[in-house]
Design a protein around this motif. Structure first.
Motif, PDB file in Angstrom:
ATOM      1  N   SER A  95       0.868  -1.162   0.033  1.00 38.05           N
ATOM      2  CA  SER A  95      -0.064  -0.139   0.180  1.00 38.05           C
ATOM      3  C   SER A  95       0.801   1.148   0.001  1.00 38.05           C
ATOM      4  CB  SER A  95      -0.902   0.027   1.248  1.00 38.05           C
ATOM      5  OG  SER A  95      -1.573   1.432   1.560  1.00 38.05           O
ATOM      6  N   ASP A  96       0.440   2.118  -0.613  1.00 36.52           N
ATOM      7  CA  ASP A  96       1.096   3.603  -0.757  1.00 36.52           C
ATOM      8  C   ASP A  96       0.634   4.465   0.442  1.00 36.52           C
ATOM      9  OD1 ASP A  96      -1.121   4.574  -1.583  1.00 36.52           O
ATOM     10  OD2 ASP A  96      -0.262   5.025  -3.738  1.00 36.52           O
ATOM     11  N   GLY A  97      -0.369   3.940   1.406  1.00 37.10           N
ATOM     12  CA  GLY A  97      -0.905   4.680   2.269  1.00 37.10           C
ATOM     13  C   GLY A  97      -1.754   5.940   1.842  1.00 37.10           C
ATOM     14  N   LEU A  98      -2.083   6.090   0.520  1.00 37.69           N
ATOM     15  CA  LEU A  98      -2.797   7.186   0.143  1.00 37.69           C
ATOM     16  C   LEU A  98      -3.892   6.826  -0.726  1.00 37.69           C
ATOM     17  CD1 LEU A  98       0.168   9.454  -1.012  1.00 37.69           C
ATOM     18  CD2 LEU A  98      -1.226   9.756   1.004  1.00 37.69           C
ATOM     19  N   SER A  99      -3.552   6.124  -1.963  1.00 33.75           N
ATOM     20  CA  SER A  99      -4.608   5.632  -2.671  1.00 33.75           C
ATOM     21  C   SER A  99      -4.650   4.469  -3.538  1.00 33.75           C
ATOM     22  CB  SER A  99      -4.957   6.890  -3.897  1.00 33.75           C
ATOM     23  OG  SER A  99      -3.688   7.102  -4.395  1.00 33.75           O
ATOM     24  N   ARG A 100      -3.403   3.680  -3.205  1.00 29.70           N
ATOM     25  CA  ARG A 100      -3.223   2.629  -4.009  1.00 29.70           C
ATOM     26  C   ARG A 100      -2.972   1.336  -3.288  1.00 29.70           C
ATOM     27  NH1 ARG A 100       0.020   2.649  -9.562  1.00 29.70           N
ATOM     28  NH2 ARG A 100      -1.025   0.787  -9.720  1.00 29.70           N
ATOM     29  N   GLU A 101      -3.525   0.195  -3.212  1.00 35.07           N
ATOM     30  CA  GLU A 101      -3.373  -0.972  -2.201  1.00 35.07           C
ATOM     31  C   GLU A 101      -3.582  -2.338  -3.411  1.00 35.07           C
ATOM     32  OE1 GLU A 101      -3.960  -0.571   1.821  1.00 35.07           O
ATOM     33  OE2 GLU A 101      -5.206  -2.489   1.551  1.00 35.07           O
ATOM     34  N   ALA A 102      -2.456  -3.071  -3.248  1.00 35.89           N
ATOM     35  CA  ALA A 102      -2.683  -4.230  -4.264  1.00 35.89           C
ATOM     36  C   ALA A 102      -2.065  -5.565  -3.612  1.00 35.89           C
ATOM     37  CB  ALA A 102      -2.115  -3.970  -5.384  1.00 35.89           C
ATOM     38  N   VAL A 103      -2.570  -6.536  -3.889  1.00 34.36           N
ATOM     39  CA  VAL A 103      -2.045  -7.956  -3.825  1.00 34.36           C
ATOM     40  C   VAL A 103      -0.853  -8.178  -4.842  1.00 34.36           C
ATOM     41  CG1 VAL A 103      -2.336 -10.419  -3.534  1.00 34.36           C
ATOM     42  CG2 VAL A 103      -4.049  -8.980  -2.843  1.00 34.36           C
ATOM     43  N   VAL A 104       0.319  -8.572  -4.782  1.00 34.26           N
ATOM     44  CA  VAL A 104       1.417  -8.637  -5.677  1.00 34.26           C
ATOM     45  C   VAL A 104       1.727  -9.933  -5.412  1.00 34.26           C
ATOM     46  CG1 VAL A 104       1.625  -5.986  -5.730  1.00 34.26           C
ATOM     47  CG2 VAL A 104       3.144  -7.545  -4.340  1.00 34.26           C
ATOM     48  N   GLU A 105       2.607 -10.543  -6.650  1.00 28.56           N
ATOM     49  CA  GLU A 105       3.279 -11.908  -6.433  1.00 28.56           C
ATOM     50  C   GLU A 105       4.670 -11.315  -6.667  1.00 28.56           C
ATOM     51  OE1 GLU A 105       3.245 -15.173  -9.711  1.00 28.56           O
ATOM     52  OE2 GLU A 105       1.609 -15.273  -8.591  1.00 28.56           O
ATOM     53  N   LEU A 106       5.437 -12.111  -5.793  1.00 30.65           N
ATOM     54  CA  LEU A 106       7.020 -11.709  -5.987  1.00 30.65           C
ATOM     55  C   LEU A 106       7.609 -12.384  -6.964  1.00 30.65           C
ATOM     56  CD1 LEU A 106       8.035 -12.395  -2.109  1.00 30.65           C
ATOM     57  CD2 LEU A 106       7.225 -10.330  -3.086  1.00 30.65           C
ATOM     58  N   GLU A 107       8.267 -11.595  -7.625  1.00 36.53           N
ATOM     59  CA  GLU A 107       8.975 -12.071  -9.044  1.00 36.53           C
ATOM     60  C   GLU A 107      10.352 -12.422  -8.691  1.00 36.53           C
ATOM     61  OE1 GLU A 107       8.951 -11.045 -13.700  1.00 36.53           O
ATOM     62  OE2 GLU A 107       9.199  -9.424 -12.331  1.00 36.53           O
ATOM     63  N   SER A 108      11.005 -11.463  -8.358  1.00 41.54           N
ATOM     64  CA  SER A 108      12.569 -11.582  -7.944  1.00 41.54           C
ATOM     65  C   SER A 108      12.899 -10.997  -6.693  1.00 41.54           C
ATOM     66  CB  SER A 108      13.466 -11.004  -9.310  1.00 41.54           C
ATOM     67  OG  SER A 108      13.288  -9.488  -9.162  1.00 41.54           O
ATOM     68  N   LEU A 109      13.954 -11.781  -5.966  1.00 43.17           N
ATOM     69  CA  LEU A 109      14.462 -11.447  -4.748  1.00 43.17           C
ATOM     70  C   LEU A 109      15.965 -11.159  -4.867  1.00 43.17           C
ATOM     71  CD1 LEU A 109      11.888 -13.437  -4.275  1.00 43.17           C
ATOM     72  CD2 LEU A 109      12.053 -12.689  -2.027  1.00 43.17           C
ATOM     73  N   GLU A 110      16.416  -9.931  -4.597  1.00 44.76           N
ATOM     74  CA  GLU A 110      17.810  -9.719  -4.611  1.00 44.76           C
ATOM     75  C   GLU A 110      18.258  -8.937  -3.121  1.00 44.76           C
ATOM     76  OE1 GLU A 110      18.798  -7.602  -7.920  1.00 44.76           O
ATOM     77  OE2 GLU A 110      17.792  -9.040  -9.477  1.00 44.76           O
ATOM     78  N   GLN A 111      19.389  -8.807  -3.237  1.00 43.18           N
ATOM     79  CA  GLN A 111      19.985  -7.923  -1.913  1.00 43.18           C
ATOM     80  C   GLN A 111      19.449  -6.464  -1.985  1.00 43.18           C
ATOM     81  OE1 GLN A 111      21.467  -9.411   0.642  1.00 43.18           O
ATOM     82  NE2 GLN A 111      21.574  -7.573   1.787  1.00 43.18           N
ATOM     83  N   GLY A 112      18.635  -6.275  -0.882  1.00 38.20           N
ATOM     84  CA  GLY A 112      17.793  -5.093  -0.884  1.00 38.20           C
ATOM     85  C   GLY A 112      16.892  -4.443  -2.051  1.00 38.20           C
ATOM     86  N   LEU A 113      16.544  -5.478  -2.930  1.00 35.56           N
ATOM     87  CA  LEU A 113      15.667  -5.010  -3.813  1.00 35.56           C
ATOM     88  C   LEU A 113      14.698  -6.567  -4.236  1.00 35.56           C
ATOM     89  CD1 LEU A 113      14.230  -3.466  -5.970  1.00 35.56           C
ATOM     90  CD2 LEU A 113      16.118  -4.117  -7.274  1.00 35.56           C
ATOM     91  N   VAL A 114      13.287  -6.057  -3.935  1.00 36.50           N
ATOM     92  CA  VAL A 114      12.396  -7.053  -4.418  1.00 36.50           C
ATOM     93  C   VAL A 114      11.275  -6.494  -5.403  1.00 36.50           C
ATOM     94  CG1 VAL A 114      10.169  -8.515  -3.686  1.00 36.50           C
ATOM     95  CG2 VAL A 114      12.503  -8.291  -2.078  1.00 36.50           C
ATOM     96  N   THR A 115      11.155  -7.386  -6.552  1.00 37.56           N
ATOM     97  CA  THR A 115      10.230  -6.801  -7.373  1.00 37.56           C
ATOM     98  C   THR A 115       8.912  -7.806  -7.527  1.00 37.56           C
ATOM     99  OG1 THR A 115      11.565  -8.189  -9.162  1.00 37.56           O
ATOM    100  CG2 THR A 115      11.965  -5.494  -8.978  1.00 37.56           C
TER     101      THR A 115
END
Length: 254
Positions: free
Chosen positions: A41-61
């Motif tokens: 959630s961005d705490g303002l106007s967008r909230e979503a269910v997301v599916e993890l695609e890639s998990l790197e050191q310090g970055l998840v997409t």
């Protein structure tokens, strides 16, 4: 499903990027893997269910699977003004009142505040409070992370009373009006489609002085009691906040 608050900039059209402590939490603590789903959630106007695609050191997409309606917040917006208590009591107040539904917190200094205010240390303390608040908002599935303002003086706080539709001053010596006595007429006067802003003012360990009560009432606050029992300063805000949300129908009330 685990929830994380991210910035507006981390949302893309169909994907999100999660960085920093949240990325480390997903990879190291939650041991997330590709295909796992979380809520962002961005705490303002967008909230979503997301599916993890890639998990790197310090970055998840992750890829956006479903956009969610943001319906977790109460219709009445309650700000808790808490006179700074000693020790780590403020952390407890912030954590629990975030879970209950406060929209913001205003620490302040009053006549009987025991804590020695140190402006140099304040930024670090605010940072810790905001981290606790964010974690509590994620745990309780809030749509927003409540704001926490830098501490105000008593006079600064009273000047802010005009910004609210109602101000309730919790005073343990109040023998007349109880919170519910003052609250129900206000609720009846509020239009069904409106989102009233309420300020709840709670004192320190030693309570408020009679002079502070008088000045608060002169500034527009309504002095209210919270029953026959004397509550600790870290308990009073939780009780009063719960009562307000209940009477507004946010907890199965009227």
């Amino acid at each position: 499903m685990q929830r994380y608050f991210i910035s507006v900039e981390q949302f893309r059209e169909n994907t999100v990027e999660i960085t920093g402590e949240d990325a480390r939490h997903i990879t190291r603590v939650m041991r997330g893997k590709a295909g796992d789903k979380i809520i962002v959630s961005d705490g303002l106007s967008r909230e979503a269910v997301v599916e993890l695609e890639s998990l790197e050191q310090g970055l998840v997409t992750a890829n956006i699977v479903e956009h969610l309606d943001m319906l977790q917040e109460a219709r009445v917006k309650v700000t808790l003004a808490q006179s700074l208590p000693k020790g780590d009591k403020m952390e407890t107040v912030i954590q629990k009142c975030t879970e209950i539904g406060a929209v913001s917190f205003v620490p302040f200094l009053s006549e009987r505040t025991i804590v020695q205010y140190d402006a140099k240390k304040e930024e670090k303390r605010l940072e810790r409070w905001r981290k606790i608040c964010k974690e509590a908002a994620e745990q309780s599935h809030r749509n927003i992370v409540p704001a926490i303002e830098p501490p105000l003086t008593w006079s600064q706080l009273m000047k802010s009373f005009t910004l609210y539709d109602a101000v309730y001053f919790c005073y343990e010596k109040e023998q007349g009006s109880q919170l519910r006595d003052a609250l129900l007429p206000f609720i009846q006067s509020v239009e069904a489609s409106s989102t009233p802003n309420v300020l709840l003012v709670v004192g320190p360990e030693g309570g408020f002085s009679e002079g502070e009560c008088r000045k608060a009432e002169e500034a527009g606050a309504v002095s209210v009691g919270l029953g026959r029992r004397i509550l600790r300063c870290e308990t009073a805000g939780m009780v009063a906040l719960s009562c307000i949300l209940y009477d507004f129908g946010e907890m199965g009330g009227v």
